[in-house]
Design an enzyme around this catalytic site. Structure first.
Site, short mmCIF file in Angstrom:
data_model
loop_
_atom_site.label_atom_id
_atom_site.label_comp_id
_atom_site.label_asym_id
_atom_site.label_seq_id
_atom_site.Cartn_x
_atom_site.Cartn_y
_atom_site.Cartn_z
N SER A 1 6.89 3.70 6.95
CA SER A 1 6.58 2.32 6.62
C SER A 1 5.11 2.17 6.26
O SER A 1 4.25 2.85 6.83
CB SER A 1 6.93 1.45 7.84
N LYS A 2 4.86 1.28 5.30
CA LYS A 2 3.49 1.04 4.88
C LYS A 2 2.67 0.44 6.01
O LYS A 2 1.46 0.48 6.02
CB LYS A 2 3.47 0.11 3.67
N ARG A 3 3.37 -0.14 6.98
CA ARG A 3 2.66 -0.81 8.07
C ARG A 3 2.34 0.12 9.24
O ARG A 3 1.58 -0.24 10.12
CB ARG A 3 3.48 -2.01 8.57
N TYR B 1 0.83 -1.20 0.00
CA TYR B 1 0.00 0.00 0.00
C TYR B 1 0.86 1.25 0.00
O TYR B 1 2.03 1.20 0.33
CB TYR B 1 -0.94 -0.04 1.19
N ASN C 1 0.69 5.10 6.60
CA ASN C 1 -0.08 4.41 5.57
C ASN C 1 -1.31 5.25 5.19
O ASN C 1 -2.11 5.62 6.05
CB ASN C 1 -0.49 3.05 6.13
#
Ligand code: GLU
Length: 473
Positions: free
Chosen positions: A252-254, A14, A259
């Site tokens: 980070s995407k997490r 993502y 996000n």
């Protein structure tokens, strides 16, 4: 010549704030010069591909208003826009380089490369391929390929000289050709590397300005040697500084603060995100802080991108978001905020709900925060935090203020803010208290919070019965 820029994400997950910044700067570079913005999907790394990532990229761009003029899904004259659909094109151009002597077939297997790596490790020098296969005559290489031997295609780097270019942001970048590795252009599975595909695609798609992260700054000379080998003109490069986080962690995407899907579902507005992200690593000529996308398209100037790493701070994003929430017209705000509310409102009137949500419009910095600030209107009882408790215990007059106010409230027949203000005024005059000692105990006891909107509005929304209950608890 028409300016053409591209956003070239790899669909490996993502999108996060850093990816969006890349897209935004490419978009603004194009739009600030009346150009076209192109979306190219760099899906050549089959192992890292994530299902649904392309859709998410498309949806995110759409939600943010960064609509490509051309590219994946939209189509256009320079397709296909998915790299995985362009394998024949890369192969053809790589073979041309081999024929012209700028690249060669390499048959070194993993075992040999591993040995080279070990030797480099032992010598504490970075591993670079030693050019072993560059001496194989082309006819012989072709025979080996016909016999089914596995191969890659490598770029043949000049051993002498310097390659340099002027980056729009970082200025002149120079490398000694002797330090450049014979990098792989086509892998043994037939897929191109980024190092090759970016050149072929940027050229064939007639990209005039390449916006990308500064991790590519020092490999760009290798790409320029490819442009030279083909006899093509290279684009203008705009390498962008890294986005770092205020708290020192990595984007980070997490992470839910990074996000985009998380940010949107928590009630961050696209306008606020775009406005804030534009200012990470770019600054306008004056001190203007608030920009709509349209205004950014006019104000953006590639020469004002900074070399200093841009800092992303969720607190700053909250600040921008609260500004855009305040700016929303009331009707739009109510439609937007209602879905965030997670309390049972079945026994509340629409009028009451709307008043409550509007009262708190200027007290939230994202959609889901509404639940924190209004929770005591729905709770049977509430817990006071230590700051509240300490305040209530800080002066002997406080219990008297609360009781006096409760008795004033009890006498109100017509429940409205005028009468509530009269009750406050009577408490003030009756006990000769004012300021913090008057308002704070009432606010804390009635609402459960030290801070919030106008006291009369809060008490009105609580209702007479609930206010009395809270005051006397
Ligand atoms: N696919 C590359 C990435 O996602 C894009 C780099 C570029 O814009 O050229 O990092």
């Amino acid at each position: 010549m028409k300016v053409r820029t591209r956003f070239a994400p790899s669909p490996t997950g993502y999108m996060h704030i850093g990816n969006l910044r890349s897209a935004l700067f490419a978009y603004l570079t194009a739009k600030s010069m009346d150009g076209d913005f192109i979306l190219r999907i760099e899906d050549t790394d089959q192992e890292r591909k994530v299902d649904g990532a392309v859709e998410f990229i498309l949806n995110t761009l759409n939600m943010m208003g960064l609509n490509p003029d051309e590219g994946a899904e939209k189509g256009g004259n320079f397709g296909p826009y998915y790299q995985s659909q362009r394998l024949d094109i890369y192969k053809k151009y790589a073979e041309k380089l081999v024929e012209d002597g700028y690249a060669y077939y390499c048959f070194c297997d993993e075992e040999r490369l591993e040995k080279l790596r070990e030797i480099a490790n032992a010598r504490k020098v970075p591993f670079t391929y030693d050019g072993h296969c560059s001496h194989i005559p082309l006819e012989e290489a072709k025979k080996r390929i016909a016999n089914g031997e596995k191969y890659v295609i490598r770029q043949k780097m000049p051993k002498e000289g310097v390659t340099s270019y002027v980056d729009t942001v970082y200025g002149e970048i120079k490398v000694e050709n002797s330090t450049l590795e014979d990098q792989i252009l086509i892998k043994s599975d037939g897929f191109p590397t980024y190092n090759f595909a970016n050149v072929i695609d940027d050229h064939l798609m007639e990209i005039t300005h390449v916006n990308r992260g500064n991790e590519y700054l020092s490999s760009t000379p290798k790409y320029l040697l490819l442009y030279e080998a083909f006899g093509w003109e290279s684009p203008i490069y705009i390498h962008q500084p890294l986005v770092i986080k205020a708290d020192g962690t990595k984007i980070s995407k997490r992470n839910k603060d990074d996000n985009l899907m998380d940010l949107i579902s928590r009630g961050f507005l696209p306008e606020a995100i775009i406005n804030y992200i534009a200012l990470i690593g770019w600054a306008p000529k004056d001190n203007q802080e608030f920009f709509s996308l349209k205004e950014l398209e006019k104000a953006f100037d590639i020469h004002r991108i900074s070399t200093a790493p841009g800092c992303y701070d969720i607190k700053k994003l909250e600040w921008f978001n609260s500004h855009y929430i305040k700016e929303m017209d009331d009707e739009k705000y109510l439609n937007w905020i209602k879905p965030f509310l997670k309390f049972d409102i079945s026994n509340k009137s629409d009028d009451w709900i709307n008043k409550l949500l509007l009262t708190y419009k200027t007290h939230i910095n994202c959609g889901e925060m509404i639940n924190d600030v209004v929770k005591n209107f729905f709770a049977k009882s509430y817990e006071l935090d230590d700051e509240c408790k300490n305040f209530l215990a800080s002066d002997e007059i406080i219990p008297l203020v609360i009781e006096k106010f409760a008795s004033e409230i009890e006498q109100i027949n017509d429940w409205n803010t005028d009468n509530i203000n009269i009750a406050i005024e009577n408490t003030k005059n009756g006990l000769n208290v004012k300021g913090k000692l008057l308002y704070m105990p009432l606010r804390i006891k009635a609402s459960g919070f030290m801070h919030g909107p106008e006291l009369d509005a809060c008490i009105y929304l609580l209702g007479k019965e609930k206010t009395l209950e809270n005051l006397r608890k």
